[in-house]
Design a protein around this motif. Sequence first.
Motif, PDB file in Angstrom:
ATOM      1  N   GLY A   1      -1.416   9.076  -5.987  1.00 24.92           N
ATOM      2  CA  GLY A   1      -1.446  10.639  -5.739  1.00 24.92           C
ATOM      3  C   GLY A   1      -0.212  11.069  -4.487  1.00 24.92           C
ATOM      4  N   LYS A   2       0.603   9.964  -4.376  1.00 25.24           N
ATOM      5  CA  LYS A   2       1.711  10.185  -3.636  1.00 25.24           C
ATOM      6  C   LYS A   2       3.097  10.194  -4.670  1.00 25.24           C
ATOM      7  CE  LYS A   2       0.584   9.286   1.114  1.00 25.24           C
ATOM      8  NZ  LYS A   2       1.253   8.395   2.313  1.00 25.24           N
TER       9      LYS A   2
ATOM     10  N   ARG B   1       6.581   8.137  -1.131  1.00 26.04           N
ATOM     11  CA  ARG B   1       6.182   6.573  -0.877  1.00 26.04           C
ATOM     12  C   ARG B   1       7.695   5.903  -0.300  1.00 26.04           C
ATOM     13  NH1 ARG B   1       4.842   4.781  -6.290  1.00 26.04           N
ATOM     14  NH2 ARG B   1       5.688   6.829  -6.957  1.00 26.04           N
ATOM     15  N   ILE B   2       8.854   6.192  -0.440  1.00 21.70           N
ATOM     16  CA  ILE B   2      10.128   5.971  -0.048  1.00 21.70           C
ATOM     17  C   ILE B   2      10.027   6.213   1.257  1.00 21.70           C
ATOM     18  CG2 ILE B   2      12.524   5.928  -0.309  1.00 21.70           C
ATOM     19  CD1 ILE B   2      12.365   5.963  -3.241  1.00 21.70           C
TER      20      ILE B   2
ATOM     21  N   ASN C   1       0.905  -1.239   0.035  1.00 17.86           N
ATOM     22  CA  ASN C   1       0.044  -0.017  -0.099  1.00 17.86           C
ATOM     23  C   ASN C   1       0.997   1.177  -0.152  1.00 17.86           C
ATOM     24  OD1 ASN C   1      -2.459  -1.364  -0.188  1.00 17.86           O
ATOM     25  ND2 ASN C   1      -2.549  -1.574   2.236  1.00 17.86           N
ATOM     26  N   LEU C   2       1.868   1.203   0.729  1.00 14.23           N
ATOM     27  CA  LEU C   2       2.849   2.301   0.813  1.00 14.23           C
ATOM     28  C   LEU C   2       3.427   2.557  -0.618  1.00 14.23           C
ATOM     29  CD1 LEU C   2       4.623   2.204   4.186  1.00 14.23           C
ATOM     30  CD2 LEU C   2       2.652   3.571   3.622  1.00 14.23           C
TER      31      LEU C   2
END
Length: 168
Positions: free
Chosen positions: A75-76, A81-82, A69-70
Amino acid sequence: MHQTGATTSSSTFNSYSKGGHGAHFLIDKKGTIYQTAHVSKKCYHVGKIRSKCYQSKLCAKADIKAITNLLFAKGKSYGVRIKDVHNLEKAKSYPDRYPLNIDSLGIEIVGSYDVKTKSYETINMLQNKSLTWLVGELLTHFTLTKVDVYRHPEVSYKMESEAKSATW
């Protein structure tokens, strides 16, 4: 295990003097080993860490879901995300996660980076001989095995070719 992206040890020393980055040891092209920081000092060399269980495919189902999910959050930005994965991982203890700046030693090997081919210079025989000796010494002084030694791109989001030809 890092590679400098520079052609000489002096250009690496210059970048260390600017602050913010560094490693504990530097191996030049002749195989000379320099200790650039005390082993108890935190050096900034790791970057944002990957998920160890995700990379090794040993995560529990809940961890796989959370990390997936991450990593693929809509939208990120990639950087966000990292950072989210890094923050999730740094809450874990080593060896359940990759090492962080706070609990690792950095070894830089002098070697240039070719922007066109997106690859680092091959580490020479003298450098690998010194690296083997240094890693052996560090393993005898700390409670570690060769399993605890990583190339930079294994641990964080770096160029895959960094230190690819390093042997220890």
